[in-house]
Design a protein around this motif. Structure first.
Motif, PDB file in Angstrom:
ATOM      1  N   GLY A 630       0.932  -1.233  -0.113  1.00 41.99           N
ATOM      2  CA  GLY A 630      -0.019  -0.104   0.038  1.00 41.99           C
ATOM      3  C   GLY A 630       0.950   1.468  -0.062  1.00 41.99           C
ATOM      4  N   ILE A 631       0.561   2.130   0.780  1.00 39.09           N
ATOM      5  CA  ILE A 631       1.079   3.501   0.859  1.00 39.09           C
ATOM      6  C   ILE A 631       2.645   3.418   1.276  1.00 39.09           C
ATOM      7  CG2 ILE A 631       0.526   4.333   3.315  1.00 39.09           C
ATOM      8  CD1 ILE A 631      -0.216   6.279  -0.271  1.00 39.09           C
ATOM      9  N   ARG A 632       2.814   2.290   2.112  1.00 35.59           N
ATOM     10  CA  ARG A 632       4.239   2.069   2.605  1.00 35.59           C
ATOM     11  C   ARG A 632       5.229   2.090   1.474  1.00 35.59           C
ATOM     12  NH1 ARG A 632       2.371  -2.396   6.883  1.00 35.59           N
ATOM     13  NH2 ARG A 632       0.902  -1.157   7.754  1.00 35.59           N
ATOM     14  N   LEU A 633       4.777   1.518   0.248  1.00 33.14           N
ATOM     15  CA  LEU A 633       5.595   1.113  -0.921  1.00 33.14           C
ATOM     16  C   LEU A 633       6.134   2.778  -1.413  1.00 33.14           C
ATOM     17  CD1 LEU A 633       6.674  -0.792  -2.853  1.00 33.14           C
ATOM     18  CD2 LEU A 633       4.287  -0.406  -4.188  1.00 33.14           C
ATOM     19  N   PRO A 662      -4.390   3.748   0.014  1.00 36.50           N
ATOM     20  CA  PRO A 662      -4.324   2.388   0.691  1.00 36.50           C
ATOM     21  C   PRO A 662      -3.347   2.248   1.801  1.00 36.50           C
ATOM     22  CG  PRO A 662      -3.287   1.965  -1.223  1.00 36.50           C
ATOM     23  CD  PRO A 662      -3.569   3.435  -0.977  1.00 36.50           C
ATOM     24  N   MET A 663      -3.830   1.523   3.121  1.00 40.10           N
ATOM     25  CA  MET A 663      -3.011   1.190   3.968  1.00 40.10           C
ATOM     26  C   MET A 663      -2.420   2.214   4.827  1.00 40.10           C
ATOM     27  SD  MET A 663      -3.051  -2.291   4.201  1.00 40.10           S
ATOM     28  CE  MET A 663      -1.716  -2.306   5.340  1.00 40.10           C
ATOM     29  N   VAL A 664      -3.033   3.211   5.045  1.00 43.47           N
ATOM     30  CA  VAL A 664      -2.874   4.506   5.788  1.00 43.47           C
ATOM     31  C   VAL A 664      -2.688   4.002   7.218  1.00 43.47           C
ATOM     32  CG1 VAL A 664      -3.241   6.879   6.672  1.00 43.47           C
ATOM     33  CG2 VAL A 664      -3.126   6.325   4.133  1.00 43.47           C
ATOM     34  N   THR A 665      -1.590   4.330   8.212  1.00 43.19           N
ATOM     35  CA  THR A 665      -2.008   3.857   9.678  1.00 43.19           C
ATOM     36  C   THR A 665      -1.711   5.081  10.463  1.00 43.19           C
ATOM     37  OG1 THR A 665       0.569   3.527   9.642  1.00 43.19           O
ATOM     38  CG2 THR A 665      -0.947   1.579   9.319  1.00 43.19           C
ATOM     39  N   GLU A 666      -1.416   6.286  10.019  1.00 40.94           N
ATOM     40  CA  GLU A 666      -1.021   7.360  10.921  1.00 40.94           C
ATOM     41  C   GLU A 666      -1.191   8.451   9.948  1.00 40.94           C
ATOM     42  OE1 GLU A 666       3.977   7.528  10.687  1.00 40.94           O
ATOM     43  OE2 GLU A 666       3.068   6.301  11.993  1.00 40.94           O
ATOM     44  N   GLU A 697      -8.428   0.170   6.612  1.00 40.73           N
ATOM     45  CA  GLU A 697      -8.410  -1.101   6.386  1.00 40.73           C
ATOM     46  C   GLU A 697      -7.459  -1.864   7.566  1.00 40.73           C
ATOM     47  OE1 GLU A 697      -7.108  -1.971   2.432  1.00 40.73           O
ATOM     48  OE2 GLU A 697      -5.947  -0.133   2.602  1.00 40.73           O
ATOM     49  N   VAL A 698      -6.619  -0.941   8.340  1.00 40.13           N
ATOM     50  CA  VAL A 698      -5.850  -1.723   9.585  1.00 40.13           C
ATOM     51  C   VAL A 698      -6.706  -0.835  10.959  1.00 40.13           C
ATOM     52  CG1 VAL A 698      -3.754  -1.718   8.259  1.00 40.13           C
ATOM     53  CG2 VAL A 698      -4.256   0.293   9.501  1.00 40.13           C
ATOM     54  N   PRO A 699      -6.599  -1.588  12.007  1.00 37.33           N
ATOM     55  CA  PRO A 699      -7.273  -0.991  13.205  1.00 37.33           C
ATOM     56  C   PRO A 699      -6.697   0.448  13.613  1.00 37.33           C
ATOM     57  CG  PRO A 699      -6.610  -3.248  13.270  1.00 37.33           C
ATOM     58  CD  PRO A 699      -6.230  -2.855  11.838  1.00 37.33           C
ATOM     59  N   ALA A 700      -5.605   0.652  13.414  1.00 40.23           N
ATOM     60  CA  ALA A 700      -4.830   1.963  13.835  1.00 40.23           C
ATOM     61  C   ALA A 700      -5.570   2.917  12.974  1.00 40.23           C
ATOM     62  CB  ALA A 700      -3.295   1.952  13.247  1.00 40.23           C
ATOM     63  N   ALA A 701      -5.980   2.611  11.919  1.00 40.78           N
ATOM     64  CA  ALA A 701      -6.571   3.817  10.875  1.00 40.78           C
ATOM     65  C   ALA A 701      -8.148   4.111  11.562  1.00 40.78           C
ATOM     66  CB  ALA A 701      -6.646   3.561   9.527  1.00 40.78           C
ATOM     67  N   GLU A 706     -11.042  10.019  13.618  1.00 42.34           N
ATOM     68  CA  GLU A 706     -11.020  11.539  13.810  1.00 42.34           C
ATOM     69  C   GLU A 706      -9.807  12.336  13.402  1.00 42.34           C
ATOM     70  OE1 GLU A 706     -11.869  14.629  17.663  1.00 42.34           O
ATOM     71  OE2 GLU A 706     -12.513  12.549  17.840  1.00 42.34           O
ATOM     72  N   GLN A 707      -8.663  12.086  13.724  1.00 42.32           N
ATOM     73  CA  GLN A 707      -7.583  12.799  13.499  1.00 42.32           C
ATOM     74  C   GLN A 707      -7.214  12.893  11.948  1.00 42.32           C
ATOM     75  OE1 GLN A 707      -7.972  10.656  16.199  1.00 42.32           O
ATOM     76  NE2 GLN A 707      -6.334  11.002  17.663  1.00 42.32           N
ATOM     77  N   LEU A 708      -7.469  11.487  11.385  1.00 42.59           N
ATOM     78  CA  LEU A 708      -7.543  11.448   9.779  1.00 42.59           C
ATOM     79  C   LEU A 708      -8.490  12.197   9.077  1.00 42.59           C
ATOM     80  CD1 LEU A 708      -6.638   7.487   9.515  1.00 42.59           C
ATOM     81  CD2 LEU A 708      -4.974   9.069   8.944  1.00 42.59           C
ATOM     82  N   ALA A 709      -9.573  12.310   9.684  1.00 41.94           N
ATOM     83  CA  ALA A 709     -10.742  13.033   9.045  1.00 41.94           C
ATOM     84  C   ALA A 709     -10.579  14.780   8.949  1.00 41.94           C
ATOM     85  CB  ALA A 709     -12.157  12.729   9.602  1.00 41.94           C
TER      86      ALA A 709
END
Length: 838
Positions: A630-633, A662-666, A697-701, A706-709
């Motif tokens: 995902g985004i890590r790539l 995709p795959m954002v965690t922070e 798509e990961v629990p962290a997200a 709220e912070q991502l939004a």
């Protein structure tokens, strides 16, 4: 004058699985009429030269090219089947006629997605067109990459004999266990015959003290080889080694049809108490229908006095077989067009039987004795049917039905009958045993169901009936054929029974069930283009998950409110180099164009984990799903994402394009991409950037929603990955897959938290995972605050209909209680109670 006494090794012009010509779904190429050669089912988007050569011809429509190698071998490289009909759309020729090309030089490029969607098949061919001077010998029948050695081209002497005399006459042999379900019945035998015909060598199968030449279908079936039986294969001739390799591969690889789980046949218990007016049998294709019973009879021939002119009768039989061959070819073409592989395989076997030397020799012998062509053909088939039924294999006995089918078809042609049963639409057809051809004809005439005195649940007719959605029962016994024509019956294939004397109330009940089902589907489709509003007026957007412009067009036709997820991986996988900016822009623009005025959410490249790219080697990882994906790539290869973002920013109108990460965690990952997007907008002179969303798509997200939004324009939940990461269960793990259920209360809590976090910043939340397509989950997702559901195109009408029967405020109230339940099964049970599926 060309120096044509040199051998030549051709390298693979494409990457992908290698097929012998016999497996090419096109009778002209498969028959070898165009010449010797090989086929590849391509995984890349560029055709390369297999050797040093001169370009002698370039097809006007850019789908084929002819080369002359330095030793004089003429090679036709043909990309895909029936691709001439695309009139050059999607093809880009890179060389001109008369040009000299080197081994491995790119010759033509094509839009893999566009061409695959529009042509009959992508299977591509390398044909030696001057096979009279050369012979092509396959080096490998495994998957190849561009440049791998693929074919030896060996010159022949003036009289057609190979120069390397020392290999002529060599016999090679091998042993193999037959993998085909049911052993060597008609279709596997046809495959073996076709495979053997691609080689000059003669081939035989040996089993239980008997032998059969591989060019006789009847001979092969007559060996009565069962599943997992060990047989010996022998090949003799100049290409014996390659022929043996091909035959061993064909014998040890089950046909696609053999991998379908057959519908389990209910065991007919002979001691079951008799029910008045009910016949019990075996379900071959499920369903419940009512209608008048209609009996089909096979053709019966009058007595034949003999003394016919043999030449005249041979001619009549040839003409009839030619007519039937044409009919079967038409059926095959339709099956290929609609990608109906079962139907295709069945009728390809019929075509092979029509040419079988054992059948023809027997018929010709009878004709030479003065017997009429009708009777000679009929007797020839009856004898072979008897042979197959005496072998003690139920499966081979069923396959005798295919021979009976051919008997009927050729007899109809000989007798000049038009092949059309006079059956009323809505009838339930009863017969001793129906043939596949009968079934297709009856299906077109709109019959409601089929029932047979004989037959089995694994027969070709059963396979076709399931594909056509026609309820079908077999093994009902001869009593079936004694029933009165036209009487109303109920065919309950699910229950394994035919009710011969249903009362008016029962008939009305079955008719009503049929009507309800049909009307519900028709109504859902009719209303699919109108907005989905809940009973209390909440608008839920129902979009589609797609992976190409063709799928997008299909989604729009099915009533999609937009594209909720365009998976861009289709552009990046199965090729040697990344797509350039221009190719990407064209592909994304095509999806936007296909969606009219609707918006399209495009997910940036999501590879890594289980999706690897040849040209992007990633380090071996113990847990790839937890690694670089995902985004890590983008952190490892930022130029890839930059290029993709640049091509996305050039689509028009940009206001209809939304970008999904995709795959954002922070939050920092999102901010970084936002900055890159703003910088690229500046470079391109754009005053506004498209909306930017984050996949949850990961629990962290989910926990940081709220912070991502605060920095994202929308959130889209990928329930497939969110399930496996939350439950710590690989969704591809055979033993755990059934437990990876997105209706698990833990998942629902994460979805609830995502929606609550997004609401703080007035952002909307969609779901693009499989849960969105589950009608049982629709009220739960609405209750949790989801406002967009992205589903498979065929389900749009059904999900919109589901939304319209729900009250959003009630969904919210009930869903709060579901969060307190202890398991996915408890949630599913509660959903069935609260919101039953109609």
């Amino acid at each position: 004058m060309h120096n044509n006494n040199k051998e030549l090794t051709l390298s693979a012009p494409l990457s992908g699985p290698v097929l012998t010509l016999a497996k090419v779904p096109d009778p002209v190429f498969a028959s070898g009429a165009m010449g010797d050669g090989i086929a590849i089912d391509p995984l890349n988007d560029t055709l390369y030269s297999p050797c040093e050569a001169v370009v002698t011809h370039v097809a006007r429509t850019g789908h084929a090219i002819t080369l002359r190698a330095d030793n004089g071998a003429e090679l036709l490289l043909h990309l895909g089947l029936d691709t001439v009909e695309l009139q050059g759309v999607g093809f880009s020729m890179l060389v001109k006629e008369g040009a000299r090309v080197s081994n491995g030089q790119p010759l033509l490029r094509y839009d893999l997605d566009q061409v695959a969607q529009q042509c009959k098949s992508l299977v591509s061919l390398m044909i030696l067109t001057n096979s009279q001077d050369f012979q092509a010998r396959p080096i490998t029948l495994k998957s190849v990459k561009v440049g791998d050695p693929l074919l030896h081209i060996v010159p022949k002497l003036a009289n057609g004999v190979q120069i390397d005399i020392e290999v002529v006459g060599i016999e090679v042999q091998g042993h193999i266990h037959v993998a085909h379900r049911g052993g060597l019945h008609a279709r596997p035998a046809a495959l073996i015959r076709q495979t053997a015909q691609q080689f000059t060598s003669k081939s035989w199968l040996h089993f239980a003290g008997k032998s059969a030449a591989c060019d006789s279908l009847i001979g092969l079936m007559g060996l009565a080889v069962g599943e997992q039986d060990e047989i010996r294969v022998s090949c003799q001739g100049p290409d014996a080694e390659a022929a043996l390799q091909a035959l061993l591969a064909a014998l040890s690889t089950a046909l696609a049809e053999d991998n379908h789980a057959a519908v389990p046949a209910p065991i007919v218990q002979r001691n079951r108490p008799a029910e008045a007016g009910v016949l019990h049998g075996v379900c071959a294709a499920p369903g419940l229908v009512a209608g008048p019973l209609f009996r089909l009879n096979s053709i019966s021939l009058p007595m034949d006095a003999g003394n016919h002119e043999p030449e005249q009768q041979r001619h009549a039989l040839d003409a009839a077989r030619t007519q039937v061959r044409g009919e079967i070819d038409t059926t095959l073409a339709q099956a290929k067009k609609h990608k109906n592989t079962d139907e295709e395989a069945i009728f390809a076997a019929h075509l092979a039987l029509l040419e079988d030397p054992a059948l023809l020799d027997a018929a010709h012998q009878s004709i030479d004795q003065g017997i009429a062509a009708t009777h000679a053909w009929s007797q020839s088939i009856d004898v072979q049917c008897e042979v197959l039924q005496q072998l003690g294999s139920p499966l081979l006995a069923e396959r005798a039905n295919d021979l009976r089918d051919l008997k009927q078809r050729v007899l109809r042609a000989l007798l000049g009958e038009t092949w059309q049963y006079d059956v009323p639409a809505g009838a339930i057809v009863a017969a001793h045993e129906l043939t596949p051809s009968d079934l297709l004809q009856l299906s077109q005439q709109g019959v409601a169901g089929l029932c047979m005195a004989e037959g089995g649940a694994t027969s070709h007719v059963a396979i076709l009936a399931r594909g056509k959605g026609l309820p079908c029962m077999v093994a009902l016994g001869s009593t079936l054929l004694d029933q009165e024509q036209g009487q109303a019956v109920v065919l309950d294939a699910d229950g394994g029974r035919i009710e011969l004397t249903p009362n008016a109330a029962r008939l009305a009940e079955v008719h009503q069930a049929q009507l309800d089902h049909k009307q519900r589907r028709a109504l859902q489709q009719a209303q699919a283009h109108t907005p989905a509003l809940t009973l209390d007026g909440l608008h839920i957007e129902v979009a589609a998950n797609v992976a190409s412009s063709a799928e997008a067009a299909d989604a729009l036709a099915n009533g999609a409110d937009g594209v909720g997820l365009l998976r861009t991986e289709f552009l990046f996988v199965d090729r040697n180099t990344a797509p350039d900016e221009q190719e990407q822009r064209i592909a994304y623009q095509a999806v936007l164009d296909a969606m009219g005025d609707k918006s399209v959410i495009i997910r940036t490249i999501d590879v890594g984990g289980d999706k690897q790219l040849d040209y992007l080697p990633l380090p071996d990882e113990a847990n790839p799903v937890l690694g670089l994906r995902g985004i890590r790539l983008a952190q490892v290869r930022p130029e890839l994402l930059d290029q993709q973002l640049r091509s996305l920013l050039q689509v028009s109108p940009l206001s209809r394009c939304r970008i999904l990460l995709p795959m954002v965690t922070e939050v920092d990952e999102l901010l970084h991409i936002r900055q890159r997007l703003d910088a690229l907008c500046g470079e391109l002179g754009l005053s506004q950037r498209p909306e930017l969303g984050v996949m949850i798509e990961v629990p962290a997200a989910a926990l940081l929603a709220e912070q991502l939004a605060e920095h994202a324009d929308f959130l889209s939940i990928g329930t497939n990955d969110l399930s496996q990461y939350t439950l710590a269960m690989d969704r591809d793990h055979a033993g755990l897959a059934s437990r990876v259920d997105a209706l698990h209360p833990a998942l629902l809590r994460l979805i609830a938290q995502t929606c609550a976090g997004a609401a703080v910043h007035n952002r909307w939340v969609g779901v693009c995972g499989a849960l969105a397509s589950d009608p049982l989950a629709t009220p739960v997702l609405i209750g949790l605050g989801v406002r967009e559901l992205s589903v498979s195109p065929v389900q749009i009408g059904e999900i919109k209909d589901r939304v319209r029967h729900l009250d959003a405020s009630e969904c919210r109230r009930i869903t709060q209680d579901l969060l307190k339940l202890s398991s996915a099964s408890a949630v599913r049970h509660a959903c069935h109670q609260q919101w039953p599926l109609s």
